[in-house]
Structure formats: C-alpha cells, structure tokens
Design a protein around this motif. Structure first.
Motif, PDB file in Angstrom:
ATOM      1  N   UNK A  76      87.500  52.274  44.501  1.00  0.00           N
ATOM      2  CA  UNK A  76      88.426  52.594  43.420  1.00  0.00           C
ATOM      3  C   UNK A  76      88.255  54.021  42.915  1.00  0.00           C
ATOM      4  N   UNK A  77      87.479  54.821  43.645  1.00  0.00           N
ATOM      5  CA  UNK A  77      87.174  56.166  43.150  1.00  0.00           C
ATOM      6  C   UNK A  77      87.070  57.164  44.298  1.00  0.00           C
ATOM      7  N   UNK A 122      95.107  53.771  26.103  1.00  0.00           N
ATOM      8  CA  UNK A 122      94.397  53.448  27.343  1.00  0.00           C
ATOM      9  C   UNK A 122      95.076  54.106  28.545  1.00  0.00           C
ATOM     10  N   UNK A 123      96.387  54.061  28.565  1.00  0.00           N
ATOM     11  CA  UNK A 123      97.149  54.640  29.675  1.00  0.00           C
ATOM     12  C   UNK A 123      96.980  56.156  29.714  1.00  0.00           C
ATOM     13  N   UNK A 124      96.968  56.788  28.552  1.00  0.00           N
ATOM     14  CA  UNK A 124      96.777  58.236  28.472  1.00  0.00           C
ATOM     15  C   UNK A 124      95.397  58.621  29.018  1.00  0.00           C
ATOM     16  N   UNK A 125      94.386  57.840  28.624  1.00  0.00           N
ATOM     17  CA  UNK A 125      93.035  58.085  29.130  1.00  0.00           C
ATOM     18  C   UNK A 125      92.998  57.922  30.644  1.00  0.00           C
ATOM     19  N   UNK A 126      93.593  56.836  31.140  1.00  0.00           N
ATOM     20  CA  UNK A 126      93.565  56.543  32.571  1.00  0.00           C
ATOM     21  C   UNK A 126      94.224  57.660  33.381  1.00  0.00           C
ATOM     22  N   UNK A 127      95.368  58.133  32.918  1.00  0.00           N
ATOM     23  CA  UNK A 127      96.066  59.211  33.622  1.00  0.00           C
ATOM     24  C   UNK A 127      95.197  60.458  33.713  1.00  0.00           C
ATOM     25  N   UNK A 128      94.478  60.750  32.642  1.00  0.00           N
ATOM     26  CA  UNK A 128      93.623  61.939  32.613  1.00  0.00           C
ATOM     27  C   UNK A 128      92.466  61.839  33.609  1.00  0.00           C
ATOM     28  N   UNK A 129      92.127  60.608  34.018  1.00  0.00           N
ATOM     29  CA  UNK A 129      91.028  60.396  34.951  1.00  0.00           C
ATOM     30  C   UNK A 129      91.496  60.164  36.388  1.00  0.00           C
ATOM     31  N   UNK A 130      92.795  60.372  36.636  1.00  0.00           N
ATOM     32  CA  UNK A 130      93.288  60.257  38.005  1.00  0.00           C
ATOM     33  C   UNK A 130      93.960  58.950  38.340  1.00  0.00           C
ATOM     34  N   UNK A 159      78.770  68.040  39.692  1.00  0.00           N
ATOM     35  CA  UNK A 159      79.611  67.665  38.559  1.00  0.00           C
ATOM     36  C   UNK A 159      81.018  67.260  38.964  1.00  0.00           C
ATOM     37  N   UNK A 160      81.238  67.054  40.256  1.00  0.00           N
ATOM     38  CA  UNK A 160      82.561  66.654  40.737  1.00  0.00           C
ATOM     39  C   UNK A 160      82.721  65.139  40.582  1.00  0.00           C
ATOM     40  N   UNK A 161      83.025  64.697  39.384  1.00  0.00           N
ATOM     41  CA  UNK A 161      83.181  63.284  39.086  1.00  0.00           C
ATOM     42  C   UNK A 161      84.109  63.116  37.888  1.00  0.00           C
ATOM     43  N   UNK A 177      95.359  56.499  41.349  1.00  0.00           N
ATOM     44  CA  UNK A 177      94.519  56.692  42.536  1.00  0.00           C
ATOM     45  C   UNK A 177      93.069  56.330  42.234  1.00  0.00           C
ATOM     46  N   UNK A 178      92.657  56.565  41.004  1.00  0.00           N
ATOM     47  CA  UNK A 178      91.328  56.174  40.543  1.00  0.00           C
ATOM     48  C   UNK A 178      91.473  54.981  39.599  1.00  0.00           C
ATOM     49  N   UNK A 179      90.692  53.943  39.839  1.00  0.00           N
ATOM     50  CA  UNK A 179      90.773  52.739  39.019  1.00  0.00           C
ATOM     51  C   UNK A 179      90.030  52.866  37.706  1.00  0.00           C
ATOM     52  N   UNK A 180      90.303  51.920  36.813  1.00  0.00           N
ATOM     53  CA  UNK A 180      89.610  51.870  35.524  1.00  0.00           C
ATOM     54  C   UNK A 180      89.144  50.446  35.236  1.00  0.00           C
ATOM     55  N   UNK A 181      88.257  50.341  34.267  1.00  0.00           N
ATOM     56  CA  UNK A 181      87.725  49.065  33.782  1.00  0.00           C
ATOM     57  C   UNK A 181      88.006  48.981  32.288  1.00  0.00           C
TER      58      UNK A 181
END
Length: 287
Positions: free
Chosen positions: A200-201, A137-145, A122-124, A148-152
């Motif tokens: 990206x991850x 969108x920015x708030x969501x992205x920050x919560x996912x790293x 579950x480390x994802x 350092x971690x990219x988004x689509x």
C-alpha cells in the motif's frame, strides 16, 4: 575484494512476506545473483509486528527479520531465506521530518551466513493526524499520495483494538465509510495515518528496492582469504587530510572491511578516489 563469483546461480530462496515485497526483491535477485525467489503460501508475518501497533514488533528490526526468516525456512524446507523489515520515525538530524530505515536480511543456512542490506533516508510519506470529519481525512490522505498510497483510520492514535481500525484504504468511499463508522456521538475525532505496508506504499517499496540492491552488492563481495560472500565495510574512518593545510578533516579517509567467516580485516585507503579533502570541508581552513 573479489566480485566476480556467482555462487547462488539457480538456487532457490524463500522470502518471508505477505505484503507483495517479492515484486521488487525477486527480479533483482534473479537478475543479479540468479536466485529464484519463492513466497510462502500461508505465512502471517503480521504476528511479528504491525505498523498500526495492534501487534507489537518481535524484538528490534533485525530480530524481527530473523524470526520471519526462521519461520519461512522451517515451513519451506529451503536453506536460503530472506525477510525485510522497516522502521519509521523522526529524522536523526531534522527532527520534524520523517525518516525510513529499511533492512533486508539474507540467511544462508549451509554457510552459516547472515548478510543485511540497508537503506535509510527521508524519502517517506510516514505521517498521522487527528481529524474530525471525512473532509479532513480526505485532505490528509491526498497530501500523502492517496489513492496510490493507502491509509489507516483508527478510533484513537493509541488504540490496538483491530475492531476500532480499518487498514488498506485506497478508495474514497472506503475512507468515508471508515471515518463515519468510527466517529460516534461520544467520539468527535479519529486518527488517520499512512499505511506503511509495502503493498500500500509505493514510496516505501522503492526503499526496499534500494536495500535489496545494497544486499546484492554485499553478496557479490567476497573475502580475499576464504572467499565467503558478504565481505563488507564495518567502519568508515574519517580524517582525510586537507589539500591546503594538511590537517585531518571529517571526510572519510578509509573503509575497514571484515569477513563474516574468517574475521579477516582489510583497510582500504581513499575509497572516494581522492587522497586529499577539499579545503571547504576543513574546520581549520573554515572554522
């Protein structure tokens, strides 16, 4: 189980990737097996499937990896090939948690051998959300790293139109432009999701590393009869007896190994080193 041979020392292998997976795979194979890993100069692995769903995956997880390896080996002329393939979804036990299963396939054409390394946990940061503004969108992205971690960003969750999505977003300005472009007078929301491509991850890259270590462990295990590598556990047999009442428990009692070449099988008892289970794990003592 023999574990002391190094039959791949100084051999070359082709790794079917365009997403920088060699950064974690190549050093491990070099150090542990002596294999020199090369990457194809021109191989579009996205034709075998994408996480953004604009290209449907070619078969199941293993079949997609097999197609990648076959193509890379054909292009390179090498007889050893590798490919990794990931899958994401709900946790098998805790449905609301995300889950990542990583597979790395090793193919040795000369030995007619296929060995797979696996990890699943579950480390994802796999996630997605409908948003109505750049701020959301920015708030969501920050919560996912992020970053350092990219988004689509996609027009809708189900869209497969590449013109209606932007991938590999790792900068706030790019995220703002993508959301602004896809939000229109008739479209009040867009879909943002984590970019699960390895480059990206970093979190997924770690799981690819773990799958590679599992692969190495299997390639360093040799059949005691024909010495073929990849001598691995095919079944975990439960039933370790309770230390108090003697009844079988859900704890593993033995591992069943099988050779990929001569089909030799061997059952190894008490792989954990314990001949009895803790009564706390016994359904008879603790119903």
């Amino acid at each position: 189980m023999k574990k002391n041979k190094n039959i791949y020392l100084n051999q070359k292998a082709i790794l079917a990737t365009m997403h920088k997976k060699e950064q974690v795979i190549a050093p491990i194979l070099k150090q542990e097996l002596g294999i020199e890993v090369a990457v194809p100069e021109q191989l579009d692995t996205d034709v075998f499937g994408t996480f953004s769903n604009d290209v449907e995956r070619a078969g199941d997880q293993l079949e997609a990896a097999q197609k990648k390896v076959e193509t890379a080996m054909l292009q390179s002329g090498l007889n050893i090939g590798l490919a990794s393939e990931g899958s994401f979804g709900s946790h098998p036990i805790i449905p609301f948690m995300p889950f990542n299963r990583e597979l790395i396939l090793f193919v040795d054409k000369d030995r007619d051998l296929e060995v797979t390394g696996l990890t699943a946990n579950g480390n994802t940061n796999y996630a997605g959300k409908i948003v109505e503004s750049y701020e959301d969108a920015y708030e969501f992205a920050l919560a996912q790293g992020f970053p350092d971690h990219g988004v689509i960003v996609k027009a809708t969750e189900d869209t497969t139109n590449r013109k209606e999505m932007e991938k590999g977003i790792i900068e706030a300005d790019h995220l703002k432009r993508a959301v602004s472009r896809l939000l229109t007078s008739s479209r009040k929301s867009v879909f943002i999701q984590t970019d699960m491509r390895a480059m990206f991850n970093p979190t997924r890259m770690k799981n690819i590393e773990l799958a590679t270590l599992d692969l190495v462990k299997k390639l360093q295990s040799f059949c005691p009869v024909c010495t073929t590598p990849g001598y691995e556990v095919i079944e975990y047999k439960k039933g370790l007896e309770c230390a108090y009442c003697g009844n079988p428990t859900e704890a593993v009692r033995s591992h069943l190994y099988k050779c990929k070449n001569c089909t030799h099988e061997e059952e190894i008892l008490f792989p954990s080193g314990k001949e009895y289970a803790d009564p706390a794990r016994c359904n008879w003592c603790n119903p």
